[in-house]
Design an enzyme around this catalytic site. Structure first.
Site, mmCIF file in Angstrom:
data_model
loop_
_atom_site.group_PDB
_atom_site.id
_atom_site.type_symbol
_atom_site.label_atom_id
_atom_site.label_comp_id
_atom_site.label_asym_id
_atom_site.label_seq_id
_atom_site.Cartn_x
_atom_site.Cartn_y
_atom_site.Cartn_z
ATOM 1 N N ASN A 44 0.511 -0.899 -0.058
ATOM 2 C CA ASN A 44 0.053 0.008 -0.309
ATOM 3 C C ASN A 44 0.881 0.787 -0.024
ATOM 4 O OD1 ASN A 44 -1.624 1.997 0.460
ATOM 5 N ND2 ASN A 44 -2.002 1.103 2.360
ATOM 6 N N LYS B 104 -0.078 4.247 -0.310
ATOM 7 C CA LYS B 104 -0.190 5.559 0.764
ATOM 8 C C LYS B 104 0.302 6.691 -0.591
ATOM 9 C CE LYS B 104 -0.387 3.162 4.845
ATOM 10 N NZ LYS B 104 -0.149 3.740 6.271
ATOM 11 N N HIS C 46 -9.669 1.148 5.112
ATOM 12 C CA HIS C 46 -8.548 1.150 6.009
ATOM 13 C C HIS C 46 -8.763 2.276 7.560
ATOM 14 C CE1 HIS C 46 -4.192 2.798 6.567
ATOM 15 N NE2 HIS C 46 -4.309 1.192 6.312
ATOM 16 N N GLU D 197 -5.346 -4.409 10.866
ATOM 17 C CA GLU D 197 -4.481 -3.658 11.177
ATOM 18 C C GLU D 197 -5.141 -2.594 11.971
ATOM 19 O OE1 GLU D 197 -2.038 -2.106 7.578
ATOM 20 O OE2 GLU D 197 -4.141 -1.522 7.093
ATOM 21 N N SER E 35 3.109 -2.090 10.368
ATOM 22 C CA SER E 35 4.597 -2.036 10.592
ATOM 23 C C SER E 35 5.215 -3.343 10.092
ATOM 24 C CB SER E 35 5.136 -1.618 12.225
ATOM 25 O OG SER E 35 4.641 -0.443 12.020
ATOM 26 N N GLU F 77 -6.374 4.959 8.076
ATOM 27 C CA GLU F 77 -7.026 6.260 7.601
ATOM 28 C C GLU F 77 -7.751 6.958 7.404
ATOM 29 O OE1 GLU F 77 -2.925 6.076 5.353
ATOM 30 O OE2 GLU F 77 -2.012 5.207 7.321
ATOM 31 N N GLY G 212 2.223 2.086 10.290
ATOM 32 C CA GLY G 212 3.136 3.422 10.725
ATOM 33 C C GLY G 212 3.883 4.225 11.534
HETATM 34 P P1 PGA Z 1 2.744 0.380 7.862
HETATM 35 O O1 PGA Z 1 1.259 0.480 7.027
HETATM 36 O O2 PGA Z 1 2.760 -0.444 6.952
HETATM 37 O O3 PGA Z 1 3.406 1.997 7.282
HETATM 38 O O4 PGA Z 1 2.585 0.777 8.941
HETATM 39 C C1 PGA Z 1 0.154 -0.276 7.121
HETATM 40 C C2 PGA Z 1 -0.996 0.368 6.603
HETATM 41 O O5 PGA Z 1 -1.650 1.202 6.992
HETATM 42 O O6 PGA Z 1 -1.547 -0.537 5.938
#
Ligand code: PGA
Length: 257
Positions: free
Chosen positions: A12, A14, A97, A169, A213, A99, A175
């Site tokens: 992903n 982003k 997601h 998640e 992460s 976010e 992140g």
């Molecule tokens: P990350 O993001 O691996 O940077 O923690 C995962 C995600 O949000 O899908």
């Protein structure tokens, strides 16, 4: 384990990238993607889907999008429909997601609407669920995730389950560099499967990815757990070597090496 549970690693990206950075990343992925033991997909921003589709022609890395409109088409300025994503060669789409839920106010009802449109267009949704740190600390993690899973199973038919992938998640792990332990993640994956089965879905047949992460260093330990069917990878998907190492870890675990 059914064939449907083949390990899947999804990048992903982003809101990252540029034409030149993507070209370099895609070239690295195409040249070095591991053999067939693992399914691999990348989800660039909408504006780079065409670039990625061209770069991935003839390659076994599938294309996905990070979001889709909650409408089929028409006067919805700034939106991108499921059929447009199919048109560009997308096989996958990330839906719900955290976010999107946190910054764009996406509710469970909206997530279900998007899932329906995605499936109707022939896209395979990766639907994200997960609790915040506050929720985990007061013991609400399972309740929150359970409700998010229930929204999916109530909104779709069990027959549609084959096309859906879940991604657990935990918001506190995204992140932040703070990964759920393999034990914590696996425990929630087991819970998700039980919840799917309770709703008449084949919990044992649905792939449940972990996200938050994931790195080349922790991927193997996560993938070793029987209920973790792969990963949704953010930050580590932006560097070809890092993402490929995660794919290789999944392939190794799948091949029992
Ligand atoms: P990350 O993001 O691996 O940077 O923690 C995962 C995600 O949000 O899908």
């Amino acid at each position: 384990m059914s064939d449907v549970r083949k390990k899947l690693v999804v990048g992903n990206w982003k809101m990252n990238g540029s034409l030149s950075a993507n070209a370099q990343l895609l070239q690295g992925l195409v040249e070095n993607v591991p053999v067939d033991a693992v399914d691999v997909a990348v989800c660039p921003p909408f504006v780079y889907l065409g670039q990625a589709a061209s770069a991935l022609v003839g390659c076994r890395i599938a294309l996905g999008a990070q979001n889709l409109a909650a409408f089929a088409g028409g006067a919805y300025t700034g939106e991108v429909s499921a059929s447009m994503l199919r048109d560009l060669g997308c096989e996958w789409v990330v839906v719900g997601h955290s976010e999107r839920r946190a910054y764009f106010g996406e509710s469970d009802a909206l997530v279900v609407e998007k899932l329906r449109l995605a499936l109707a267009a022939g896209l395979r949704p990766i639907v994200c669920v997960g609790e915040t740190l506050d929720q985990r600390e007061v013991g609400l993690a399972e309740q929150v995730v359970g409700q998010q899973v229930d929204a999916v199973t109530c909104g779709l038919s069990a027959a549609e389950a084959d096309s859906v992938v879940l991604a657990y998640e935990p918001v506190w792990a995204i992140g932040t560099g703070r990964t759920a332990t393999p034990e914590q993640a696996n425990q929630m994956h087991v819970f998700i499967r039980e919840r799917l089965s309770a709703a008449g879905w084949s919990g044992e047949g649905v792939r449940v990815l972990y996200g938050g992460s994931v790195t080349a260093d922790n991927a193997s330990l996560l993938f070793d757990r029987p209920d973790i069917d792969g990963a949704l990878v953010g930050g580590a998907s932006l560097v070809a070597g890092n993402f490929l190492a995660i794919c290789a870890a999944a392939a190794r675990v799948s091949s029992g090496i």
